[in-house]
Design a protein around this motif. Structure first.
Motif, PDB file in Angstrom:
ATOM      1  N   LYS A   9       9.831  -7.291   5.594  1.00  0.00           N
ATOM      2  CA  LYS A   9       9.863  -8.692   5.152  1.00  0.00           C
ATOM      3  C   LYS A   9      11.284  -9.107   4.851  1.00  0.00           C
ATOM      4  O   LYS A   9      11.953  -8.486   4.026  1.00  0.00           O
ATOM      5  CB  LYS A   9       9.034  -8.845   3.860  1.00  0.00           C
ATOM      6  N   ASP A  10      11.723 -10.166   5.508  1.00  0.00           N
ATOM      7  CA  ASP A  10      13.010 -10.790   5.220  1.00  0.00           C
ATOM      8  C   ASP A  10      14.136  -9.754   5.119  1.00  0.00           C
ATOM      9  O   ASP A  10      14.865  -9.697   4.131  1.00  0.00           O
ATOM     10  CB  ASP A  10      12.905 -11.585   3.903  1.00  0.00           C
ATOM     11  N   HIS A  12      17.606  -8.150   5.779  1.00  0.00           N
ATOM     12  CA  HIS A  12      18.993  -8.506   6.095  1.00  0.00           C
ATOM     13  C   HIS A  12      19.836  -7.241   6.106  1.00  0.00           C
ATOM     14  O   HIS A  12      19.537  -6.288   5.388  1.00  0.00           O
ATOM     15  CB  HIS A  12      19.571  -9.466   5.046  1.00  0.00           C
ATOM     16  N   GLY A  23      17.064 -11.846   8.267  1.00  0.00           N
ATOM     17  CA  GLY A  23      15.686 -12.124   7.879  1.00  0.00           C
ATOM     18  C   GLY A  23      14.677 -11.700   8.941  1.00  0.00           C
ATOM     19  O   GLY A  23      13.988 -12.535   9.519  1.00  0.00           O
ATOM     20  N   HIS A  25      11.249 -10.134  10.221  1.00  0.00           N
ATOM     21  CA  HIS A  25       9.874  -9.900   9.770  1.00  0.00           C
ATOM     22  C   HIS A  25       9.154  -9.101  10.844  1.00  0.00           C
ATOM     23  O   HIS A  25       9.304  -9.387  12.025  1.00  0.00           O
ATOM     24  CB  HIS A  25       9.132 -11.218   9.551  1.00  0.00           C
ATOM     25  N   GLY A  59      16.090  -6.518   1.523  1.00  0.00           N
ATOM     26  CA  GLY A  59      14.797  -7.069   1.894  1.00  0.00           C
ATOM     27  C   GLY A  59      13.719  -6.090   1.486  1.00  0.00           C
ATOM     28  O   GLY A  59      13.980  -5.156   0.729  1.00  0.00           O
ATOM     29  N   GLU A 212      17.320 -12.185  14.362  1.00  0.00           N
ATOM     30  CA  GLU A 212      15.988 -12.599  13.908  1.00  0.00           C
ATOM     31  C   GLU A 212      14.964 -12.293  14.994  1.00  0.00           C
ATOM     32  O   GLU A 212      15.312 -12.149  16.160  1.00  0.00           O
ATOM     33  CB  GLU A 212      15.960 -14.114  13.673  1.00  0.00           C
TER      34      GLU A 212
END
Lengths: 235, 310
Positions: A9-10, A12, A23, A25, A59, A212
């Motif tokens: 999750k998120d 970095h 970020g 996921h 994260g 991402e």
């Protein structure tokens, strides 16, 4: 619906001042095979390294219900997360058999496979069991490094660029081997450039761009998305 | 003939002692990437610990206990000192070990005084083992030889024939990968550091009474051990062994040679009474290690068996 085995999750990550992961996921179900696609330098390998703790992650990373971001790498390994790095990192001055021995985390807890069974499955390695690993061909080294990680009995294995620099015929063999691992029930996160291999094995596909996840879908859906391929994959 | 045989024996013994010290240093070097300046201080600690332990019990208990204690001190230094310094890079580590060497020196002076202590060869071994060409050979030197060879065999066996040894070797070259395979690399490093210090301690236990046990022993031995590690090739045990033997023999033979420059360069018209001609080969012995260091760095910077440059 079962819980995901790995949840990111998120996420970095930074190399010095450059913000490499922005970020990310991701979810992987038990026994699922996921392909992580993308051009060079978009952060696929960094995602793998951040999950394994080799690059400091920012994260939330949860594996089998436990937070693993910030854990030492050997603890992550003991939870059942295996990692086959792009650099392969075989131990060149040791024999193939010794390399496999080092994959075993605990001699008292036998894994799915014994060394002899592993060698039976891969006759190329069996022939060279007592040779130094440093003299193996690129394809054999790749097989050895995957077998070595399997000796540790992982439930999820992250394989980074396994076919890079290999001849087409060998690429096919390595692909078969990854399919074999998947059939044994081990979940796989496959970081791969070659669509032929990735789409053949994967149940789901993630595409990365600029740090991402820019696309998520099944291989069937992915095949219809020429726009995604054009924007994020084709050079 | 007599000089040759005795020099050979003494040279081998000195070489084995040097190897015992440098084997730990070279393992620690492979792991940290920097030389541990305090390594010879652990050798000194071994001798002093043995002296004190032997004082209240006997030499045989000291022989076991002193290296273990030195190893524990070493492991503690790694765990609570070096590990936190490591994050700040090699220069910080180097300075840390540099400071540590002085710290141990001062502690030794405070506890045991500035003069040499009377750490003696145990009575049981204080007799001539055999007589050769009319000269007697002390039993204790044979004992040093046996302990050293036993240590060498044990070290070789552990590193090459046990799983733990394989994990150590792999961790020295590929620490990240070994961690990903589920092995506790920080603990491996602490153990290697502790074991390396214990080996230096053992060299102190058996060498301290053969040579001398005083607060200067670390400063005298330290540079020579560095020479062994660099000449042998950083991180190579085989190289350290060869270099230690070479140095041990060369130094011992040089001391044993009863010749001066005048004898060698006499054909140049050099007389024994001139300043240059009066220099004896024996007086050059302390120079040999450093001459070797300088030459090897110029000619073969990776050392005899090393696989990386400084």
């Amino acid at each position: 619906m079962t819980e995901p085995m790995l949840t990111v999750k998120d996420l970095h990550a930074f190399y010095g001042k450059s913000h490499v992961l922005r970020g990310v996921h991701m979810e992987i179900m038990p026994g699922e095979v996921i392909a992580l696609l993308g051009r060079n330098g978009v952060g696929r390998s960094t995602t793998a390294k951040a999950i394994m703790g080799e690059v400091p992650p920012k994260g939330e990373i949860t594996f089998k219900g436990q937070r693993i971001d910030g854990l030492e790498s050997y603890r992550i390994a003991h939870l059942g997360l295996g990692y086959v790095p792009e650099s392969r990192d075989i131990f060149p001055m040791m024999t193939v058999r010794e390399n496999l021995i080092l994959g075993i985390k605990d001699m008292k807890k036998p894994g799915r496979w014994t060394i002899e069974e592993m060698l039976e499955m891969f006759p190329n390695l069996k022939e060279r069991a007592d040779n130094l690993a440093g003299v193996l061909s690129g394809g054999e080294k790749q097989m050895l490094t995957m077998c070595r990680t399997l000796m540790g009995n992982p439930d999820l294995i992250i394989i980074d660029e396994p076919t890079e620099g290999l001849a087409p015929k060998i690429v096919q063999q390595v692909g078969d081997m990854i399919a074999d691992i998947a059939r044994a029930g081990v979940a796989i996160l496959l970081v791969e450039q070659k669509l032929s291999i990735a789409l053949r094995i994967a149940a789901r596909v993630y595409v990365m761009g600029h740090g991402e996840i820019v696309y998520e879908g099944t291989p069937e859906d992915f095949k219809t998305r020429a726009d995604i391929r054009k924007e994020w994959l084709e050079v | 003939m007599e000089t040759i045989v005795f020099s050979l024996l003494n040279g081998v013994i000195y070489g084995l002692l040097l190897f015992m010290l440098s084997s730990g240093l070279t393992l620690i070097f492979s792991m940290m990437g920097v030389l541990n300046f305090a390594h010879a201080s652990f050798y000194m600690l071994g001798a002093y610990f043995a002296y004190s332990i032997a004082g209240v019990t006997n030499f045989w208990i000291a022989l076991i206990l002193a290296p273990v204690l030195v190893g524990l001190v070493g492991a503690a230094v790694e765990k609570w000192g070096l590990r936190s310094v490591h994050a700040n890079g090699h220069v910080a580590e180097l300075l840390f070990t540099f400071g540590l060497a002085y710290l141990i020196d001062e502690v030794v002076k405070i506890i045991w005084g500035r003069n040499a202590v009377d750490y003696r060869v145990p009575e049981l071994l204080d007799f001539p083992m055999f007589e050769l060409f009319g000269a007697q050979y002390p039993a204790y030197r044979v004992f040093i030889l046996l302990v050293s060879v036993g240590m060498l065999a044990a070290l070789w066996f552990i590193l090459n024939r046990t799983r733990a040894g394989l994990i150590i070797q792999a961790a020295l070259t590929h620490p990240h990968m070994v961690g990903h395979l589920g092995h506790n690399v920080p603990r491996i490093f602490m153990s290697v550091f502790g074991a390396g210090c214990a080996l230096a301690g053992l060299a102190g236990v058996i060498g301290g009474n053969y040579l001398v046990t005083d607060p200067a022993m670390a400063v005298q031995m330290g540079p020579i051990v560095f020479v062994v590690v660099v000449v042998g090739g950083l991180g190579s045990l085989t190289g350290a062994f060869l270099a230690a033997m070479l140095l041990g023999l060369m130094q011992t033979f040089a001391v044993g040679i009863d010749a001066s420059f005048a004898d060698i360069f006499g054909w140049l018209g050099l007389s024994a009474t001139s300043e240059l001609g009066g220099i004896t080969i024996a007086s050059l012995a302390p120079m040999i290690p450093f001459l070797m260091l300088v030459l090897i760095l110029m000619v073969r910077p990776r050392g005899l068996m090393g696989d990386r440059e400084l």
